[in-house]
Design a protein around this motif. Structure first.
Motif, PDB file in Angstrom:
ATOM      1  N   LEU A 134       0.830  -1.195   0.000  1.00 45.99           N
ATOM      2  CA  LEU A 134       0.000   0.000   0.000  1.00 45.99           C
ATOM      3  C   LEU A 134       0.868   1.250   0.000  1.00 45.99           C
ATOM      4  O   LEU A 134       0.596   2.207  -0.739  1.00 45.99           O
ATOM      5  CB  LEU A 134      -0.922  -0.008   1.225  1.00 45.99           C
ATOM      6  N   ALA A 135       1.928   1.249   0.808  1.00 46.44           N
ATOM      7  CA  ALA A 135       2.826   2.406   0.855  1.00 46.44           C
ATOM      8  C   ALA A 135       3.456   2.655  -0.513  1.00 46.44           C
ATOM      9  O   ALA A 135       3.580   3.802  -0.952  1.00 46.44           O
ATOM     10  CB  ALA A 135       3.902   2.190   1.910  1.00 46.44           C
ATOM     11  N   ARG A 136       3.825   1.582  -1.211  1.00 44.20           N
ATOM     12  CA  ARG A 136       4.410   1.735  -2.544  1.00 44.20           C
ATOM     13  C   ARG A 136       3.391   2.308  -3.513  1.00 44.20           C
ATOM     14  O   ARG A 136       3.722   3.140  -4.368  1.00 44.20           O
ATOM     15  CB  ARG A 136       4.946   0.402  -3.047  1.00 44.20           C
ATOM     16  N   GLU A 137       2.135   1.886  -3.388  1.00 45.38           N
ATOM     17  CA  GLU A 137       1.097   2.424  -4.269  1.00 45.38           C
ATOM     18  C   GLU A 137       0.840   3.891  -3.960  1.00 45.38           C
ATOM     19  O   GLU A 137       0.528   4.684  -4.857  1.00 45.38           O
ATOM     20  CB  GLU A 137      -0.187   1.615  -4.104  1.00 45.38           C
ATOM     21  N   LEU A 138       0.983   4.291  -2.693  1.00 44.25           N
ATOM     22  CA  LEU A 138       0.781   5.687  -2.316  1.00 44.25           C
ATOM     23  C   LEU A 138       1.916   6.573  -2.826  1.00 44.25           C
ATOM     24  O   LEU A 138       1.731   7.769  -3.018  1.00 44.25           O
ATOM     25  CB  LEU A 138       0.677   5.815  -0.797  1.00 44.25           C
ATOM     26  N   GLY A 139       3.096   6.005  -3.022  1.00 42.69           N
ATOM     27  CA  GLY A 139       4.184   6.821  -3.551  1.00 42.69           C
ATOM     28  C   GLY A 139       5.575   6.292  -3.302  1.00 42.69           C
ATOM     29  O   GLY A 139       6.427   6.337  -4.183  1.00 42.69           O
TER      30      GLY A 139
END
Length: 295
Positions: A213-218
């Motif tokens: 999720l953190a990677r998808e957020l940025g």
């Protein structure tokens, strides 16, 4: 509401916005200058203060807004947890980038996050929370400056947003069954697959899903480590299980050793990052799981 509205709301905000020719994003320091036309009591009190950008978000019309916390706020961690009164929103026109000589030279202080995770009502699953509690109560002198030690519990979404900041590394502290003797400590450097479609669970804490999720957020930090402890029993929180708020004897015994390992590993991460800074600031990639260290 139309489907267009929901489609706009689902769009990811930009990683950075340009302010006076300077890219501003998570971790950037800015000086607040709210427009007088819309200033309220908070704006008047905060005008001229230095803040740190936590995230770049957008409204339903696609306009970017900077979510910031005050640099000198003693409750800054509450702002990072997105609690009102410690987290504020400004447009790009209402901030001025703070570009200091040492920052321009690439000498920004290294920051490392130690994240204690787990459910304290599921027995040994609360191991990571207990280790962080031990560290925050004593704050060992060997723990370097720039290391944030935070109890995230089961707040997966809060942790995913925290990882958007300018951390060079994150060390998760958690209980995880790996077939070892109860109380065994294992240090892992895991691999994150490229699977997409991460489900959002605001009150769940699967470290792998949080990282996705953190990677998808940025972004995710360039280095990710996990210090895990072998539990005596794995509780799932099913209705037929009793609430258990105590750690088992072998896991409780491992807490002090784990706290010492966290201090040592965090110091190594700070030293490594200081000598191997990422000049591009690109999102980190999690390397394949390496040989684990056990105690």
């Amino acid at each position: 509401m139309t489907m267009d509205f929901w489609a706009r709301m689902e769009r990811r905000g930009p990683g950075t916005v340009e302010v006076d020719g300077v890219p501003v994003g998570p971790g950037s320091r800015v000086r607040l200058r709210p427009r007088s036309s819309r200033a309220d009591i908070f704006d008047l009190a905060l005008a001229g203060r230095i803040a740190v950008v936590e995230a770049v978000e957008q409204d339903d019309e696609g306009r970017p807004h900077l979510a910031v916390t005050l640099e000198d706020d003693p409750g800054r961690d509450l702002g990072e947890a997105r609690l009102p009164g410690h987290r504020f929103f400004y447009t790009a026109e209402e901030v001025v980038p703070v570009v200091e000589e040492e920052t321009a030279a690439g000498d920004r202080p290294v920051r490392v996050l130690v994240a204690g995770i787990g459910n304290i009502f599921l027995g040994d699953d609360g191991f990571g929370v207990e280790v962080v509690r031990r560290l925050t109560q004593s704050r060992p002198p060997e723990l370097p400056a720039g290391v944030d030690v935070v109890d995230f519990g089961i707040r997966g979404m809060d942790l995913a947003y925290a990882l958007q900041r300018d951390y060079a590394a994150v060390l998760f502290v958690d209980a995880a069954p790996r077939g070892e003797r109860p109380g065994t400590l294992t240090l892992l450097e895991p691999r994150l697959s490229d699977e997409g479609g991460t489900p959002v669970e605001t009150h769940g804490m699967d470290p792998v899903q949080v990282l996705r999720l953190a990677r998808e957020l940025g972004r995710i930090p360039p280095r990710v480590l996990v210090l895990c402890c072998e539990p005596s029993a794995v509780l799932r929180g099913t209705p037929d299980e009793d609430v258990l708020v105590e750690l088992s004897a072998p896991v409780r015994t491992a807490v002090d050793d784990a706290a010492r390992m966290v201090v040592s590993v965090a110091a190594d991460l700070v030293a490594d990052a200081a000598g191997e800074a990422d000049p591009d600031g690109r999102p980190g990639e999690i390397p394949e799981e390496k040989g684990s260290a056990r105690r």
